[in-house]
Scaffold this active site. Sequence first.
Site, PDB file in Angstrom:
ATOM      1  N   HIS A  94      -0.926   5.299  12.147  1.00 21.82           N
ATOM      2  CA  HIS A  94      -2.055   4.561  11.585  1.00 21.82           C
ATOM      3  C   HIS A  94      -2.541   3.377  12.417  1.00 21.82           C
ATOM      4  O   HIS A  94      -3.588   2.818  12.130  1.00 21.82           O
ATOM      5  CB  HIS A  94      -1.712   4.038  10.183  1.00 21.82           C
ATOM      6  CG  HIS A  94      -0.736   2.896  10.208  1.00 21.82           C
ATOM      7  ND1 HIS A  94       0.617   3.090  10.250  1.00 21.82           N
ATOM      8  CD2 HIS A  94      -0.921   1.551  10.224  1.00 21.82           C
ATOM      9  CE1 HIS A  94       1.221   1.927  10.286  1.00 21.82           C
ATOM     10  NE2 HIS A  94       0.324   0.966  10.281  1.00 21.82           N
ATOM     11  N   GLU A 119      11.014 -11.821   8.185  1.00 21.47           N
ATOM     12  CA  GLU A 119      10.842 -10.955   9.365  1.00 21.47           C
ATOM     13  C   GLU A 119      10.177 -11.745  10.496  1.00 21.47           C
ATOM     14  O   GLU A 119       9.216 -11.291  11.125  1.00 21.47           O
ATOM     15  CB  GLU A 119      10.044  -9.694   9.016  1.00 21.47           C
ATOM     16  CG  GLU A 119      10.339  -8.508   9.939  1.00 21.47           C
ATOM     17  CD  GLU A 119       9.569  -7.264   9.553  1.00 21.47           C
ATOM     18  OE1 GLU A 119      10.053  -6.513   8.703  1.00 21.47           O
ATOM     19  OE2 GLU A 119       8.474  -7.041  10.109  1.00 21.47           O
ATOM     20  N   HIS A 169      -2.214   8.086   5.959  1.00 28.31           N
ATOM     21  CA  HIS A 169      -2.673   6.745   5.581  1.00 28.31           C
ATOM     22  C   HIS A 169      -4.117   6.837   5.077  1.00 28.31           C
ATOM     23  O   HIS A 169      -4.905   7.643   5.581  1.00 28.31           O
ATOM     24  CB  HIS A 169      -2.580   5.870   6.833  1.00 28.31           C
ATOM     25  CG  HIS A 169      -2.773   4.404   6.608  1.00 28.31           C
ATOM     26  ND1 HIS A 169      -3.983   3.871   6.236  1.00 28.31           N
ATOM     27  CD2 HIS A 169      -1.926   3.355   6.719  1.00 28.31           C
ATOM     28  CE1 HIS A 169      -3.871   2.550   6.131  1.00 28.31           C
ATOM     29  NE2 HIS A 169      -2.626   2.213   6.417  1.00 28.31           N
ATOM     30  N   GLU A 199      -1.378  -7.416  15.225  1.00 21.35           N
ATOM     31  CA  GLU A 199      -0.124  -7.883  14.622  1.00 21.35           C
ATOM     32  C   GLU A 199       0.643  -8.872  15.492  1.00 21.35           C
ATOM     33  O   GLU A 199       1.261  -9.806  14.989  1.00 21.35           O
ATOM     34  CB  GLU A 199       0.777  -6.687  14.278  1.00 21.35           C
ATOM     35  CG  GLU A 199       0.274  -5.826  13.125  1.00 21.35           C
ATOM     36  CD  GLU A 199      -0.796  -4.803  13.526  1.00 21.35           C
ATOM     37  OE1 GLU A 199      -1.100  -4.713  14.733  1.00 21.35           O
ATOM     38  OE2 GLU A 199      -1.326  -4.106  12.644  1.00 21.35           O
ATOM     39  N   ARG A 239      -4.198   0.533  14.633  1.00 21.90           N
ATOM     40  CA  ARG A 239      -5.577   0.423  15.125  1.00 21.90           C
ATOM     41  C   ARG A 239      -5.701   0.862  16.581  1.00 21.90           C
ATOM     42  O   ARG A 239      -6.665   1.521  16.959  1.00 21.90           O
ATOM     43  CB  ARG A 239      -6.082  -1.025  14.985  1.00 21.90           C
ATOM     44  CG  ARG A 239      -6.617  -1.290  13.587  1.00 21.90           C
ATOM     45  CD  ARG A 239      -6.861  -2.750  13.288  1.00 21.90           C
ATOM     46  NE  ARG A 239      -6.897  -2.900  11.834  1.00 21.90           N
ATOM     47  CZ  ARG A 239      -7.988  -3.174  11.131  1.00 21.90           C
ATOM     48  NH1 ARG A 239      -9.125  -3.376  11.724  1.00 21.90           N
ATOM     49  NH2 ARG A 239      -7.922  -3.260   9.813  1.00 21.90           N
ATOM     50  N   ASP A 266       3.477  -9.364   9.737  1.00 22.05           N
ATOM     51  CA  ASP A 266       2.480  -9.576  10.790  1.00 22.05           C
ATOM     52  C   ASP A 266       1.083  -9.075  10.446  1.00 22.05           C
ATOM     53  O   ASP A 266       0.275  -8.814  11.345  1.00 22.05           O
ATOM     54  CB  ASP A 266       2.962  -8.861  12.067  1.00 22.05           C
ATOM     55  CG  ASP A 266       3.272  -7.393  11.812  1.00 22.05           C
ATOM     56  OD1 ASP A 266       2.768  -6.845  10.806  1.00 22.05           O
ATOM     57  OD2 ASP A 266       4.010  -6.796  12.612  1.00 22.05           O
TER      58      ASP A 266
HETATM   59  C1  UD1 Z   1      -2.673  -2.828   7.718  1.00 19.81           C
HETATM   60  C2  UD1 Z   1      -2.132  -3.879   8.679  1.00 19.81           C
HETATM   61  C3  UD1 Z   1      -1.086  -3.256   9.593  1.00 19.81           C
HETATM   62  C4  UD1 Z   1      -0.025  -2.527   8.792  1.00 19.81           C
HETATM   63  C5  UD1 Z   1      -0.681  -1.553   7.843  1.00 19.81           C
HETATM   64  C6  UD1 Z   1       0.371  -0.947   6.956  1.00 19.81           C
HETATM   65  C7  UD1 Z   1      -3.706  -5.606   9.383  1.00 19.81           C
HETATM   66  C8  UD1 Z   1      -4.796  -5.959  10.310  1.00 19.81           C
HETATM   67  N1  UD1 Z   1      -3.198  -4.376   9.519  1.00 19.81           N
HETATM   68  O1  UD1 Z   1      -3.343  -1.870   8.524  1.00 19.81           O
HETATM   69  O2  UD1 Z   1      -0.470  -4.282  10.347  1.00 19.81           O
HETATM   70  O3  UD1 Z   1       0.772  -1.813   9.696  1.00 19.81           O
HETATM   71  O4  UD1 Z   1      -1.614  -2.246   7.010  1.00 19.81           O
HETATM   72  O5  UD1 Z   1      -0.058   0.237   6.380  1.00 19.81           O
HETATM   73  O6  UD1 Z   1      -3.315  -6.390   8.566  1.00 19.81           O
HETATM   74  N2  UD1 Z   1      -7.209   1.816   2.477  1.00 19.81           N
HETATM   75  C9  UD1 Z   1      -7.410   2.348   1.218  1.00 19.81           C
HETATM   76  N3  UD1 Z   1      -6.426   2.171   0.270  1.00 19.81           N
HETATM   77  C10 UD1 Z   1      -5.271   1.531   0.537  1.00 19.81           C
HETATM   78  C11 UD1 Z   1      -5.081   1.004   1.820  1.00 19.81           C
HETATM   79  C12 UD1 Z   1      -6.055   1.143   2.782  1.00 19.81           C
HETATM   80  O7  UD1 Z   1      -8.428   2.956   0.952  1.00 19.81           O
HETATM   81  O8  UD1 Z   1      -4.431   1.424  -0.360  1.00 19.81           O
HETATM   82  C13 UD1 Z   1      -8.265   1.982   3.505  1.00 19.81           C
HETATM   83  C14 UD1 Z   1      -9.480   1.057   3.281  1.00 19.81           C
HETATM   84  O9  UD1 Z   1     -10.644   1.769   3.626  1.00 19.81           O
HETATM   85  C15 UD1 Z   1      -9.238  -0.046   4.321  1.00 19.81           C
HETATM   86  C16 UD1 Z   1      -8.589   0.749   5.436  1.00 19.81           C
HETATM   87  O10 UD1 Z   1      -7.734   1.675   4.783  1.00 19.81           O
HETATM   88  O11 UD1 Z   1     -10.432  -0.693   4.714  1.00 19.81           O
HETATM   89  C17 UD1 Z   1      -7.806  -0.057   6.429  1.00 19.81           C
HETATM   90  O12 UD1 Z   1      -6.918  -0.962   5.779  1.00 19.81           O
HETATM   91  P1  UD1 Z   1      -6.423  -2.297   6.546  1.00 19.81           P
HETATM   92  O13 UD1 Z   1      -5.474  -3.022   5.673  1.00 19.81           O
HETATM   93  O14 UD1 Z   1      -7.580  -3.043   7.082  1.00 19.81           O
HETATM   94  O15 UD1 Z   1      -5.681  -1.724   7.828  1.00 19.81           O
HETATM   95  P2  UD1 Z   1      -4.380  -0.833   7.932  1.00 19.81           P
HETATM   96  O16 UD1 Z   1      -4.591   0.129   9.041  1.00 19.81           O
HETATM   97  O17 UD1 Z   1      -3.977  -0.346   6.608  1.00 19.81           O
HETATM   98  N1  UDP Z   2       5.974   4.481   3.653  1.00 17.35           N
HETATM   99  C1  UDP Z   2       5.712   4.915   2.366  1.00 17.35           C
HETATM  100  N2  UDP Z   2       4.909   6.015   2.197  1.00 17.35           N
HETATM  101  C2  UDP Z   2       4.354   6.680   3.234  1.00 17.35           C
HETATM  102  C3  UDP Z   2       4.607   6.198   4.545  1.00 17.35           C
HETATM  103  C4  UDP Z   2       5.408   5.081   4.718  1.00 17.35           C
HETATM  104  O1  UDP Z   2       6.200   4.350   1.393  1.00 17.35           O
HETATM  105  O2  UDP Z   2       3.640   7.670   2.997  1.00 17.35           O
HETATM  106  C5  UDP Z   2       6.827   3.276   3.823  1.00 17.35           C
HETATM  107  C6  UDP Z   2       7.934   3.354   4.848  1.00 17.35           C
HETATM  108  O3  UDP Z   2       9.136   3.785   4.272  1.00 17.35           O
HETATM  109  C7  UDP Z   2       8.040   1.909   5.323  1.00 17.35           C
HETATM  110  C8  UDP Z   2       6.654   1.363   5.163  1.00 17.35           C
HETATM  111  O4  UDP Z   2       5.969   2.262   4.291  1.00 17.35           O
HETATM  112  O5  UDP Z   2       8.891   1.160   4.469  1.00 17.35           O
HETATM  113  C9  UDP Z   2       5.944   1.279   6.464  1.00 17.35           C
HETATM  114  O6  UDP Z   2       4.604   0.975   6.226  1.00 17.35           O
HETATM  115  P1  UDP Z   2       3.453   1.301   7.244  1.00 17.35           P
HETATM  116  O7  UDP Z   2       3.887   2.368   8.177  1.00 17.35           O
HETATM  117  O8  UDP Z   2       2.230   1.525   6.434  1.00 17.35           O
HETATM  118  O9  UDP Z   2       3.246  -0.086   7.985  1.00 17.35           O
HETATM  119  P2  UDP Z   2       4.008  -0.826   9.196  1.00 17.35           P
HETATM  120  O10 UDP Z   2       5.452  -0.875   8.897  1.00 17.35           O
HETATM  121  O11 UDP Z   2       3.673  -0.077  10.438  1.00 17.35           O
HETATM  122  O12 UDP Z   2       3.382  -2.171   9.225  1.00 17.35           O
END
Ligand code: UD1
Ligand code: UDP
Length: 371
Positions: free
Chosen positions: A210, A122, A243, A136, A212, A100
């Site tokens: 984490h 999924e 995160h 999502e 939004r 999602d």
């Molecule tokens: C995204 C997904 C969310 C999912 C989450 C898993 C969307 C809108 N959101 O949210 O559904 O639950 O991933 O973790 O698709 N960043 C880094 N390094 C990384 C990853 C992220 O620096 O490896 C930072 C960057 O500044 C980035 C910010 O995190 O701009 C947010 O990342 P983004 O993918 O937009 O949103 P998530 O909250 O990670």
């Molecule tokens: N996870 C990980 N390292 C972490 C936190 C979570 O590998 O420090 C794994 C966790 O086991 C799960 C997945 O990341 O499989 C969940 O991802 P996240 O919480 O980022 O996103 P969501 O599932 O909410 O979309």
Amino acid sequence: MKAPIRVMTVFGTRPEAIKMAPIILRMNQNLDKFKPITVLTGQHREMLDQVMDIFKIKADYNMNIMKSQQTLSSITTSVISKLDKIIDETKPDVILVHGDTTTTFAASITAFYHKVPLGHVEAGLRTWDKYSPYPEEINRQLTDVLSDMYFAPTKLSKSNLLKENHDIKNIYVTGNTAIDALNQTVSDNYKHSVLKNIGDNHKIILLTMHRRENQGEPMHRTFKAIKEELNKHNDIEIVYPVHLSPAVQKVAHEEFDDVSRVHLIEPLDVLDFHNIAARSYFIMTDSGGVQEEAPSLGKPVLVLREDTERPEGVTAGTLKLVGTNPDKIKNNMDLLLDDKDFYNKMATANNPYGDGKASEYILRAILNRFS
Ligand code: UD1
Ligand code: UDP
């Protein structure tokens, strides 16, 4: 002999990678039947690389789109424009997306523009609430509008799809590939530096947050409630892999820096996360994936959200929705810490997410349809 089916997987964030990995690894073992084309959007960078490294998966393409504090529109437009060219170049028979995220939705609409059949791994999770989780819920609804094959993790997700009039012959109940991944990571013989810093007989509470809709004030009040509980119970320690989102980092450090018995650490790779989860007393999270993994690990979860698209875990008894209301959070932490019966009920629920063979069932369905 028929040519192998060209299966493109497109993903970009940590959870998508974790749950797509079992499918790619299985295709790699069956190269006579499948030609995997692995495409990363790079919506995440470090957190995505961690998963690719652990599962030793090599990408064929990486769009590398991540920017600090990226917007939903910038993710969507970058993915569409870059994926366009990759599809033209590789001509997949089918494209698989997961879950999602904005990567999921953007890849799905691009598949549609190219008239390439789309499989949604999924599929069928719903809260039916447009803004929760945001974005999502709408990403997965739109992806299901565009999909040709639905890999629903449970009977409930199948019934959600049927309510939206998707054709039953395209829906496959497979279990969740999260369980396939979990079977490859948890081991008895495991060590990590954070575990060495936990006091004797102290209980670990694993925390992640984490989403939004929780950023800002909801996170502040949740973390304040947790600090009150730390003062009340001197045998608990919080392990919190934070995160990398700047919005999350800010609140986590403002509230927890220098608070004793709180271990703020970098995001864990999935092998570490699963093993530390398996050694925790309970988990507090707003993560989707963690809600799916906890029943298999026998760990109670306080879900830091008002609702969930994973009600199976609530019904099974592993998950309890506490949202970000401080009183609810504190009361339920007290119950888990002080009431053995309450704890045991949550810790002994059955895993509703399948037998760990979801990737096998998904690939069998693709083989039947495309060969
Ligand atoms: C995204 C997904 C969310 C999912 C989450 C898993 C969307 C809108 N959101 O949210 O559904 O639950 O991933 O973790 O698709 N960043 C880094 N390094 C990384 C990853 C992220 O620096 O490896 C930072 C960057 O500044 C980035 C910010 O995190 O701009 C947010 O990342 P983004 O993918 O937009 O949103 P998530 O909250 O990670
Ligand atoms: N996870 C990980 N390292 C972490 C936190 C979570 O590998 O420090 C794994 C966790 O086991 C799960 C997945 O990341 O499989 C969940 O991802 P996240 O919480 O980022 O996103 P969501 O599932 O909410 O979309």
